[in-house]
Scaffold this active site. Structure first.
Site, PDB file in Angstrom:
ATOM      1  N   GLU B 156     -35.633 -11.712  45.553  1.00 54.67           N
ATOM      2  CA  GLU B 156     -36.990 -11.718  45.817  1.00 54.67           C
ATOM      3  C   GLU B 156     -36.949 -11.513  47.391  1.00 54.67           C
ATOM      4  O   GLU B 156     -37.467 -12.316  48.168  1.00 54.67           O
ATOM      5  CB  GLU B 156     -37.555 -13.223  45.445  1.00 54.67           C
ATOM      6  CG  GLU B 156     -37.705 -13.445  43.986  1.00 54.67           C
ATOM      7  CD  GLU B 156     -38.367 -14.474  43.473  1.00 54.67           C
ATOM      8  OE1 GLU B 156     -38.488 -15.626  44.378  1.00 54.67           O
ATOM      9  OE2 GLU B 156     -38.749 -14.476  42.419  1.00 54.67           O
ATOM     10  N   GLU B 314     -37.271 -12.386  35.863  1.00 48.91           N
ATOM     11  CA  GLU B 314     -37.499 -13.887  35.899  1.00 48.91           C
ATOM     12  C   GLU B 314     -38.919 -13.981  35.332  1.00 48.91           C
ATOM     13  O   GLU B 314     -39.920 -13.027  35.640  1.00 48.91           O
ATOM     14  CB  GLU B 314     -37.442 -14.307  37.319  1.00 48.91           C
ATOM     15  CG  GLU B 314     -36.044 -14.351  37.871  1.00 48.91           C
ATOM     16  CD  GLU B 314     -36.602 -15.208  39.398  1.00 48.91           C
ATOM     17  OE1 GLU B 314     -37.409 -15.747  39.586  1.00 48.91           O
ATOM     18  OE2 GLU B 314     -35.523 -14.987  40.163  1.00 48.91           O
TER      19      GLU B 314
END
Lengths: 667, 667, 667
Positions: B156, B314
C-alpha cells in the site's frame, strides 16, 4: 473547634465544610471579611496555598512568608482549620523560565507553554527536587500550627501533565518497561510486537506513542499505566517529605473521579491517601447530574477496603466556566448535590473556591461568595448548607453498608477500550457504565462501584459493564462469585482482552465465555441512526453480537436485522444457586431499567419517582438520607428523628419538592 | 498444484485464493494448523513476509532467516503458493532509531513517529539503499523456491508516506521541477506565480506546500504529481533488483483503488505492474457497497490496455477497524463481494489477513480465521468461497468485453478539483463520478472506468464527470469521439482548468465548450439545504451554472431560483451521428437514473431490481455472473451450465436472495 | 479627468470606481484591452501594485521597473487614476528565503510557511527596514506622476500576521508592557496574576499566550492590543516614508470591517488614515447580507469624528472562493450592494479584482471581468454600475446626517468577550450586535455604530449590546447621556469587566448597575435546544440572568424555568427625561424587533417591507437612496429628481423589485 491530628480521626470535628481559599488574589482588608463570612457560613476548613509557590518562593531558594503567616494567623483566630497545600501544581514563573525542559510535551511533541497549571513533566527529577524542597519548606514552617490539620499535595494531578511524551519521559518509560518486563522477549510477547514487524531489539528503541498514526494498543496501555505511576511517584515523593516533617498529619490529594476513564488510575492511588478526596463537577448537558453525584460517591467509597468516609474536596456552588454552556445550578440543587455526596459517604463538602475571582483564568467559575457578594441566593444557600452540615455532625464516621449490587469499574479497562481502533470506535465507557448504575440507582438499591480486585463477597448482583480488559484472576473471581450463589450480569464489550490488551481467542467475551455458557462469533456494530430490536420489545443502538449458546437459556432474541432470531440475552444457572447473564447488545436505558426491575425482586414499596434514599450506618444507628430530586412534594414512609429540622418523624416523612431530609434511627 | 512463472501466465493455476499471511504473530504450533485450515478453505496462495523486515534483518546487515525458512517449507509442503513480499513497508525499529531523518514529515512539518507503517520518506536515497538491500536478500534467498510465484513489493505505497514535506523531499521536488520545466520562466508561467507576487527567481526558493495557508494550486498539483512519481521510483528501484535476481517472476504491489482521488496516480503506475493488484474495502455507511465493488473493478480492468485480469490482493471477510463504526458483513455478503470482483475481471481474491490478530494495531480487523476460530459463520463462508473459486477455474484468463459506456477517471483531475479553494469547496469527486457509474450499473450496462489517455474507440457513450482538469489532447480526442458518432455526456465541474491547473478562459467548461456548443458565464453553487429544480422534474443540490447556448438544443431548463428559465441540460448533434450533451447542474442520482434510462435505448428485458449481470468472455465462451443483491428470490432468463452448482440452466435461472450464479455458455 | 491631491479633497473627481489591478498576471496585449474595458465600464481608479514587490525588486536592492512603468503610462493615457500600493503585503521569495525569521509564528509556534500573503512578523524591524525601503523606492519613482492620487499601504493588515507569537514578538510584547505598566507591580495588579500563582518577578518571564491551555484573560487582551499596535506601527512607518516623499498625497490602507471583532482595532487606527477604506464581503449563508452592508457602512462612517466619506476598497462582483459554498450574487445584487455602500457614506466602490485570475490561489474569486469575458451578466452589471456612479457624482462629499440611534461597538470588548472561558462560551459578539442593528435598520432609522469614545451627543437612543468590557469613562459618559435625557438600552453581556478584563464586583452589569437601578446576582446560560420565555410573549436562547431590582420598573418578567417570575427587562427614569433600560436576556430578533418598535414612536408612514431608505446631505441638498431589496415592485412616497434616470419624481416613486433610486431634493 477541636482539631484532629492524624491518628485515624477525621481532620475536622464534625463534617468538614469549606473551599479552596486563595487569598493571594485579594487585598488584606478582604481577608478579614473572608473570615467573618466563613464564620457566618459555618466554614470550618479551607484548602490554603494551592497556588502559592510563586508567592512564597519569590526567587530560587528565597522565601517570603509574610502574607501567608498573616493568613494562617487570621484563620486560626477565626477557628478555621487549614488543609494546607504543597503548592507544586503551579510552579513559579522564574522556575519555568530557568527550566524550559520542565514543560510537559504532548503527543505531537508540542510543549505546554507556561500560563496554566501543572506545567511540569512528572518524570523530571530536577523538578521533583524543587517540588520536594518547597513542600519541606511549607511543612517546616506551618506543620506544627494547631490549625493545620491535613496536607493537600499539589492539585488535580494529571490535569495538564497527565501524559508527557518528552525525551525525559521516554527514558523513564523505558526504565519502567525494563522493570515490568525484565527482558525484551517478554515485552515483545506481551505487546504482540511482531505485528507490523515492530519487534524490539533494544529497549532504547522504544518511544512513547508520539504522533497521530495507529499505535500498538499494548504499548499505549502500558504508557497509560506508566504515566499514572510516574505521577504517583511524584505524589509519594512529596508525601514522604511531609511524613518526615509531620508524621501525624494526614496527607491527601484531590482526585477527579467520574464515570469516564480517569487521567490516572485512582483506585490504585487510593491506598496511598490518608483521606481519599475527590473533585466532582456535574456536566451541564447531563440529564441526570444527581446520578453522576451518586456514581462518583459509589466509586469513592469503594476505593478503600474499609469503605471509610471520603472528602469532597471540590465542587461548585453554581456554574463553572470550562464547558461550552455552563448551567447555573437551580435553587436548592447545590444543597441537594452536597448532601447527596454526604449520603454517599463523604464526611465533608468543599468548593472551588471561596470567593469568585475578579481576574485570572477562572474568573467566571462560581464561588461560595459570588461576584455579587453576600446578598445573593448562592451565599444564602451556602449558609443554609453550613447549618445543615452542623446538624449532620452525628453522621461523621458512619459508613454506608455494603450495597446489594457491585458494579466493576477499572481505569485500565476504560483506557484499553477507548483508545486504538475497535469494531465500534464511538462507544463511550462512561455512558455504558452509568446506564447500568442509573437503573439500580433509580430503584434505591445500594450500589458499590468497585475496582475488580476488591472482594465480591456479600453482593447479591455483580455487574460487569464494558470491562473490556480483564485479567485471569478477575475472571476467576467473578466465576467463583457466581458459583457461590451470586448473580453476574456481563454487559457488552466485556472480557475481550487480557491484561496485555491482547484478544482472548475462542469467542467473545473470552474471559467470561465459560461462565456464561455462550460465546460470540462476531461483533456486529450498528451504523449511526440504526437501531436493533429484541423479541421482548427491548432495543438499542451501536452494538450487537452474533451469540452462540453452549449451555445457557436464551431469554431474549434479536428480532429483525442480520441477527434475526439469534440469542441476544442469555442466562445460565451456575453452582450453588448462582446465575450468569449475558447481555450481548447495548440495550438502551429503558430496556436496562426493565431488565434490572425483573432481576431484583423486592418486597419493599417503591419510593416515589425522583426520590433517592441512601443510608449510612454506625454500629447501632442508621442515617437515612431522603433526597427529593423531583419538582413535587412527596410522602415517604420512614421513622426516626430528622436531623436538619430536629423534628421527630413517626411514620411518614413529608418531603417538599427539591428538599433533603436525614432521618436518624436505631438499628 | 502447478505453479506459473512469469511468462504472462497467472501466478496460480485456477483463480487465486488466499490472504496476507503473517505467521510471525503466532507460535509454530499455530503454523501447522494454518496450513491445515488453508487446505480446508481451498487457499492456494498467500502473501508472505509483508511485515517481516525487522524479523529477518535483526541488526544492520545481520539476517536471521530461520522462521521464514520454516514457513516457506511448510507452505510448500502444503501446496500453497507464495506471493512473497519485499518487507519494505515496515522498516525495523533499529533502522528508524539510527536514521530519524527517514521519517516522513507532514504539511505542518510534524514527523510521522515510528509505530505504524510506511514511516519513511520516499525521496530518501539512503533509505532506498537499505530497502533494495533487503529486497535483494529476500530475492536471493527465496527467489528460486518453486512455490514463490510472485513478488509483492512493499505494501500500500503512500499509506502513511503519500506526501512528505521534509527538506529531503523539498530538494527532490526542486530537482523534479527542474526536469519538468527546464527554466524558471516556464515554471513561473505554468504556475501563474506572478499572482500574489510569488514569481520565483531561483529554484532553491521553492518549497513544498507546507503549512495551512492558501497555496498556489499549480504548485500543489505538481507536488501531488511529484509525490506519486517519487513513490513510483522507489517501487521501480525494488522491482529492478527483483527482476535482476528473478527475471521470470511477476512483480506487483497492491493499489488502493476506489472512487476518490488516489494517494498516488495508479493509472500511471499500472504499466509497471506485471499483475495489477488492488486492495478494496467497502465503507460502512455506503448505501450501495456492491456498486463500489463494481466501480473499482471497472477501474482496475481499464488500467491496462489489454483489459487483462487483475488480482484482488486484499479485502475483508467481515468488519474492519479503521472506520468510526465498522459494519460486520451480512451473511453471504463476503461471497457476493468476492465473486463480484471476479465478475469484474479479477482472477483471484485475497484477504487481509489469514488469521485475525490477537494483538497489535489491527487486532479488530476481521480475518479468514476469526478470533472465535473455525466454528463460525465467517470461516464456513470462507470455505464455501474456496469451493466456488475452484468451480470457477474455467473463468481464469477470460476477459470482460469492452463496455458500452466509458467513464473518464483521472487522479490528477480529482486532486486538482478537491484541493485549493473553489466556488463550491464541498463537492466530492468520488460521489460525482460514482453517481454516474451507479446509474449505468443499475441498467447492467458494461462500463469501463478509464484514464483519459486510453482509447475511446468502441464505446457508445463517453461520460466525463467532474473531470475538472483536462489537457488539450484529451479535449481533442473527446471531440473526435463525438464527431465519429459517439455520445459524449459532460457533467458538472469538467474541463475547467488545463494541465497547469489554470482556468480555461472564455466560459466553462472551457475544454468542451466548442464541442458542446454552450458556455457558462458563471457557476452558481447552492447553499446547504437548498435545492434546484429543472422544468422536467429533475433536481439536485450544490451546483448549477448560468449556461449560454451558442449551438445546441436545450433539453431541460432551470425552474425557479436565480437561473429560472435558463438552459440546464443541452444536446448538440456532432459530426457523423454523434452527440454532445452538457449537464450543467449536479442533478441527483434519481435524475441521473432517468437521464441514463432515456439515453440508452435497449431492446432487452430488464433484470429484476437488485440483480447484477456481468460477463467475462474467452474466444468462444461466455461466463455470465448473475448476482442477486436483493433480499428476494428472482428468476433470470439465461441458459447454459451453472458452474457453482454444476447444473444445466435451460432458460430460466432460479436465483435465491443474496446468491450468485455463474452461467457458462458458448458464443 | 481632474485628479485631486491631498488637500482634503477626494482622490477622484466624482465617486471612485474601480478595482485592484494586478496586470502582472497577464501579458501586455491584455493590458491594452484592460484599459479599453475600464473605460467602457467607467472605471476611474485602480489599486495598483499590491503584489508587485517580487516583480520590481527582483533581488536584494535590485529594481526592475519596466513593466510597471508601462502600466502607469497606459493608465495615464487611459485617464485612470492610480491608488498605488506599497507592495509590502507580499514580500519576494528571495527575501523570505534569506530571512526565515521573518515568518509569523502561530500560537502553537508553527511558522506560516511562504506561499500565501502577509508572511512577516509585524515586530521584526529588519523586515520593516526592507518594507520601508521598497515603499520609498515606489514613492520616489511614481509619487510625482499626475495620476497617482493615493497610497495604498500594504493590504489587509493582519490577514495572516494578525497575531505573531515568535521570540521577536515576545520581546516586543515585553517592551510594550513595560511602557504600558511601568512596573511589574502594576502589571501584576492589572492582570490579577496572583491567581494560579502567576505573579511575575521579571518582565523577561512574560510570554505571549502560546499553546492551547487556559490563559490569563488580561494577558490575552493585552496581547491583542499589542498585536494591533505593532501592525499600526508598521503602517505608520510606511506612511512616514510616503509622507516624506509625497507630503500631499493621501495615505490609506484597507480595513476589513464587519460585525465580528476585527483582527486589529480599526476604530483606533482610523485617525491615521487620510481616507478611511474598507474591504467588505458578504457571507454566503447570511440571511440578510444587505444588512451586513449597512452595518459595515454605519461603522465606517462613525470611525471619523467628522463622519466624512469613506472608500469601499474591495468587494466582489459575484462569488468569492474562501467560503465553504460561495454563492454567486443574484442579478442586481452587486449593484444594490454597491449603491448601498454609497448610501451609507462611501464615496467610491472598488472590487477585488479587475480581471478574474487564470491561476494562483484566488483563481475562482469573481472579478469585474469574469473568466467568461465581456459578454456576461457580470460585466454588463459592472458597466451599468459605472453609469450609475457617474450619475451620482453630485453625491460626492455629502455626508449622512447623525442617526437617531447610536450603537456602541468596540473591538476590545469583542476580543475580551470571545476569548477565554465564560459562562456561555458560544455567544457570538457579531450576532448580538447585528441583531440590535437589524431591528433599527428595518425601521429605516438612521444608525451610527460607533466606538465608545465618540461623543454621544445628539442621539435619541444609545444601545449598548454585548459591550463586555467597559472602562470607567465610558460608563460615566453613558450615564451622563441618560441623565441628559437620552434613552440607554443595555443588552446582555455588557459592562461586566473593566479595562483590565477584571470583573466589576457587586453584581452585573457592573459598569451600568447604578444607571439601570438593577443588578444581576448570577448569569444563567441555557443549554443547546433550550429556550426561555418572558411574560410578554417574547423569548430567546442562550442567556438569562437572575436580576434584582433596586430602583427600576419591571417591564417584562421571566415565565417558567428557574427564573420564573423574576425581572427580565427593566426601565428606570433617569435625570432630565432620560431612561435606562436593561434587557437581561438574549431575546431573539423578533422580540428585539418588537422592543425597538415600541421604543421608537414614529409619526411617519413605514416603508414597504424590504425597502431601505438612507440619506446623505450637503448643506442644502439631500440625496435619498431608496433600495428595494424585495422581490416585488413598490411605491414609495418621496419627491425630487431621480439621479439614475434623470426623471423628476413628484410624490410617488415607482420602484421595481431589486432596483435602487436616488432622489435629490433641497433641504
Amino acid at each position: 473547634m477541636t482539631l484532629s491530628h492524624h491518628d485515624g480521626r477525621w481532620p475536622t470535628s464534625g463534617l468538614s465544610y469549606g473551599a479552596d481559599y486563595n487569598p493571594e488574589q485579594w487585598s488584606p482588608d478582604v481577608w478579614r471579611d473572608d473570615v467573618r463570612l466563613m464564620q457566618e457560613a459555618g466554614v470550618n476548613m479551607v484548602s490554603l496555598g494551592i497556588f502559592s509557590w510563586g508567592l512564597v518562593e519569590i526567587a530560587d531558594g528565597e522565601f517570603s512568608w509574610g502574607w501567608m503567616d498573616e493568613i494562617v494567623d487570621l484563620l486560626e483566630e477565626g477557628g478555621i482549620a487549614i488543609d494546607l497545600a504543597t503548592p507544586t501544581a503551579a510552579p513559579p514563573g522564574w522556575l519555568l523560565f530557568e527550566h524550559p525542559e520542565f514543560r510537559p510535551v504532548d503527543h505531537d511533541m508540542q510543549p505546554h507553554w507556561p500560563g496554566a497549571r501543572l506545567g511540569w513533566c512528572p518524570s523530571n527529577l530536577v523538578f521533583r527536587s524543587y517540588a520536594t524542597r518547597i513542600a519541606r519548606a511549607v511543612a517546616e514552617r506551618y506543620g506544627d500550627r494547631e490549625h493545620v490539620v491535613m496536607w493537600h499535595v499539589g492539585n488535580e494531578f494529571g490535569g495538564g501533565n497527565g501524559r508527557c511524551y518528552c525525551d525525559t519521559s521516554a527514558a523513564a518509560f523505558r526504565r519502567w518497561l525494563r522493570e515490568k518486563y525484565g527482558t525484551l522477549d517478554a515485552l515483545n510477547e506481551a505487546w504482540a510486537s511482531a505485528f507490523w514487524g515492530h519487534t524490539y531489539r533494544d529497549f532504547e528503541h522504544i518511544l512513547p506513542p508520539r504522533g497521530h498514526d495507529s499505535k500498538n494498543p499494548s504499548l499505549v496501555l502500558d504508557f497509560d499505566r506508566f504515566s499514572s505511576d510516574e505521577l504517583l511517584q511524584h505524589y509519594l515523593a512529596e508525601r514522604a517529605v511531609l511524613k518526615e516533617v509531620t508524621p501525624d498529619l494526614p496527607v491527601t490529594t484531590n482526585f477527579m473521579v467520574g464515570a469516564e476513564p480517569d487521567v490516572v488510575d485512582y483506585a490504585r492511588w487510593a491506598p496511598h491517601m490518608d483521606v481519599v478526596a475527590n473533585d466532582h463537577y456535574t456536566r451541564s448537558p447531563d440529564a441526570t447530574p444527581q446520578q453522576d453525584v451518586a456514581f462518583s460517591g459509589d466509586r469513592m467509597r469503594s476505593m478503600t477496603t474499609d469503605r471509610r468516609p471520603w472528602l469532597l474536596m471540590e465542587h461548585s456552588t453554581s456554574g463553572v466556566n470550562w464547558q461550552p454552556r455552563n448551567r447555573a445550578k437551580d435553587p436548592g440543587e447545590m444543597i441537594r448535590n452536597s448532601l447527596s455526596h454526604i449520603a454517599h459517604g463523604a464526611d465533608g463538602v468543599m468548593f472551588f473556591q471561596w470567593r469568585a475571582s475578579r481576574g485570572g483564568a477562572e474568573q467566571f467559575h462560581s464561588g461560595m461568595v459570588p461576584h455579587a457578594g453576600e446578598d445573593t441566593r448562592v451565599f444564602r444557600e451556602v449558609c443554609e448548607l453550613g447549618r445543615h452540615l452542623r446538624a449532620l455532625a452525628p453522621v461523621q464516621g458512619s459508613r454506608a453498608p455494603q450495597g446489594r449490587v457491585g458494579i466493576l469499574f477499572d481505569d485500565e479497562a476504560g483506557w484499553a477500550m477507548t483508545k486504538g481502533v475497535k469494531p465500534n470506535n464511538l462507544l463511550p465507557y462512561g455512558t455504558l457504565v452509568r446506564d447500568w448504575h442509573r437503573a439500580f440507582w433509580r430503584l434505591n438499591v445500594g450500589i458499590d462501584v468497585l475496582p475488580p480486585w476488591n472482594s465480591f463477597a456479600g453482593y447479591e448482583v455483580l455487574v460487569v459493564p464494558a470491562l473490556f480488559l480483564v485479567d485471569d484472576d478477575t475472571a476467576r473471581r467473578v466465576t467463583e462469585f457466581a458459583e457461590a450463589g451470586g448473580t453476574v450480569v456481563v454487559g457488552v464489550v466485556s472480557g475481550i482482552v487480557d491484561e496485555n490488551n491482547q484478544v482472548r481467542l475462542g469467542g467473545y467475551p473470552g474471559a467470561f465465555r465459560d461462565l456464561l455458557g455462550v460465546w460470540s462469533e462476531e461483533v456486529v456494530p450498528l451504523q449511526a441512526g440504526d437501531r436493533f430490536e429484541l423479541d421482548n420489545g427491548w432495543g438499542g443502538i451501536e452494538w450487537t453480537e452474533h451469540v452462540r449458546v453452549r449451555d445457557a437459556e436464551v431469554t431474549a432474541r434479536y428480532s429483525g436485522g442480520p441477527l434475526d432470531g439469534l440469542p441476544a440475552i442469555t442466562s445460565r444457572a451456575v453452582g450453588q444457586g448462582g446465575r450468569a447473564i449475558y447481555v450481548s447488545a447495548a440495550i438502551d436505558p429503558a430496556s436496562i431499567g426493565e431488565f434490572v426491575g425483573d432481576l431484583l425482586s423486592s418486597d419493599e414499596n417503591p419510593l416515589p419517582d425522583g426520590v433517592e434514599l441512601v443510608v449510612r450506618d454506625t454500629d447501632d444507628e442508621r442515617f437515612s438520607f431522603v433526597i427529593n430530586h423531583s419538582l413535587r412534594d412527596v410522602r415517604v414512609p420512614i421513622a426516626g428523628v430528622e436531623l436538619l429540622t430536629g423534628l421527630a418523624v413517626d411514620d411518614i416523612l413529608e418531603l417538599p419538592a427539591g428538599e433533603v431530609r436525614v432521618i436518624r434511627s436505631s438499628i
